[in-house]
Scaffold this active site. Structure first.
Site, PDB file in Angstrom:
ATOM      1  N   ASP A   1       1.239  -0.962   0.439  1.00 53.38           N
ATOM      2  CA  ASP A   1       0.111  -0.209   0.587  1.00 53.38           C
ATOM      3  C   ASP A   1       0.730   1.029   0.411  1.00 53.38           C
ATOM      4  O   ASP A   1       1.934   1.247   0.042  1.00 53.38           O
ATOM      5  CB  ASP A   1      -0.778   0.071   1.138  1.00 53.38           C
ATOM      6  CG  ASP A   1      -1.407   0.885   1.145  1.00 53.38           C
ATOM      7  OD1 ASP A   1      -2.029   1.683   0.743  1.00 53.38           O
ATOM      8  OD2 ASP A   1      -1.763   2.121   2.950  1.00 53.38           O
TER       9      ASP A   1
ATOM     10  N   ASP B   1      -0.081   5.778   1.275  1.00 50.88           N
ATOM     11  CA  ASP B   1      -0.469   5.586   2.656  1.00 50.88           C
ATOM     12  C   ASP B   1      -0.284   5.338   3.498  1.00 50.88           C
ATOM     13  O   ASP B   1      -1.244   3.713   3.551  1.00 50.88           O
ATOM     14  CB  ASP B   1      -1.452   7.012   1.803  1.00 50.88           C
ATOM     15  CG  ASP B   1      -1.733   7.514   0.688  1.00 50.88           C
ATOM     16  OD1 ASP B   1      -1.011   8.796   0.836  1.00 50.88           O
ATOM     17  OD2 ASP B   1      -1.922   7.664   0.456  1.00 50.88           O
TER      18      ASP B   1
ATOM     19  N   ASP C   1      -2.056  -0.808   5.545  1.00 48.43           N
ATOM     20  CA  ASP C   1      -2.260  -0.291   6.748  1.00 48.43           C
ATOM     21  C   ASP C   1      -3.566  -0.042   7.183  1.00 48.43           C
ATOM     22  O   ASP C   1      -3.600   0.708   8.461  1.00 48.43           O
ATOM     23  CB  ASP C   1      -1.380   1.252   6.978  1.00 48.43           C
ATOM     24  CG  ASP C   1      -2.250   2.285   6.577  1.00 48.43           C
ATOM     25  OD1 ASP C   1      -2.280   2.307   4.822  1.00 48.43           O
ATOM     26  OD2 ASP C   1      -2.284   3.043   6.611  1.00 48.43           O
TER      27      ASP C   1
END
Length: 256
Positions: A27, A29, A205
């Site tokens: 991922d 961000d 996240d």
């Protein structure tokens, strides 16, 4: 999640998956780049980008993000083999769906786009920024003075959402996509097949990364940044994105 990745069980799992020459998927961000107040400021740190570039010389590396592909690419500092955007729905190299299906997906968002136009003043007053990514819409409220009130404003706007659409939250954002659009779990599975890899390692996240954690094969390695969600299906965790550089260095050492 039971163990930090830098414990003996985590090290064993990392060694095992690296021996399989896996697809490495990340991922953006909150994972490769820190969560920042203004999304336009997000960048991968030079040290992290350099390690990723080194890994990409040996293994297929992919970025699987909620951002648009053309938005995230200049922020990476290296060239991965694959970039998948819009939470799994945007694949510029080999679309997972025929063009006419993608058109249908974006068309499903048009009624909501019209609703956003008529509610523009209320959204702006609440400190909400709307990002139209063609395949998805994002309602950002990190900059709102009252985030709880901003979230209520978004939920009110989305009340009675077309069943053809689906919404899901994130870190100070609410996303809307076509209910039948590919998700990140679909994207990573597709990339494993495309790259002819025997396994995958995925690091994320947020809530939209859970589709990968939940669908991962037993011999894959999944890592979540942060331990704030005890219900996450990731096998291991790191405390913050700042530990990613150390993880990448350990991966490079295993390759050597």
């Amino acid at each position: 999640m039971k163990h930090h990745l830098f414990t003996p069980p985590g090290q064993q799992a990392l060694e095992a998956v690296m021996q399989r020459r896996p697809l490495l998927a990340f991922d953006f961000d909150g994972t490769l780049a820190p969560i920042v107040t203004r999304p336009d400021d997000a960048r991968v740190a030079i040290g992290v980008a350099h390690r990723l570039e080194q890994l990409a010389e040996h293994l297929p590396v992919a970025i699987v993000t909620g951002r648009r592909v053309d938005d995230v690419a200049p922020r990476l500092g290296f060239d991965p083999h694959y970039i998948i955007g819009n939470h799994g729905a945007e694949d510029p190299e080999q679309p997972a769906l025929p063009p006419e299906v993608y058109i249908a997906l974006t068309d499903k968002l048009n009624a909501l786009r019209l609703k956003i136009e008529t509610s523009a003043e209320a959204l702006a007053s609440a400190g909400i920024q709307v990002e139209d990514k063609r395949h998805s819409l994002a309602f950002h409220y990190r900059l709102a003075r009252d985030r709880d009130a901003a979230l209520v404003t978004i939920e009110t706007l989305l009340r009675g959402l077309d069943p053809a659409l689906a919404s899901f939250g994130g870190k100070c954002v609410v996303n809307v996509v076509a209910a039948d659009a590919p998700d990140k779990g679909d994207a990573v599975a597709m990339l494993v097949a495309r790259s002819k890899s025997d396994a995958a390692m995925f690091v994320g996240d947020d809530l939209n990364d859970e589709s990968v954690f939940e669908s991962a094969q037993p011999h894959w390695l999944t890592v979540r940044i942060g331990r704030d969600d005890p219900l996450s299906r990731a096998r291991f965790y790191l405390d913050t994105h700042s530990e990613v550089a150390t993880m990448l260095q350990k991966m490079l050492a295993l390759l050597r």
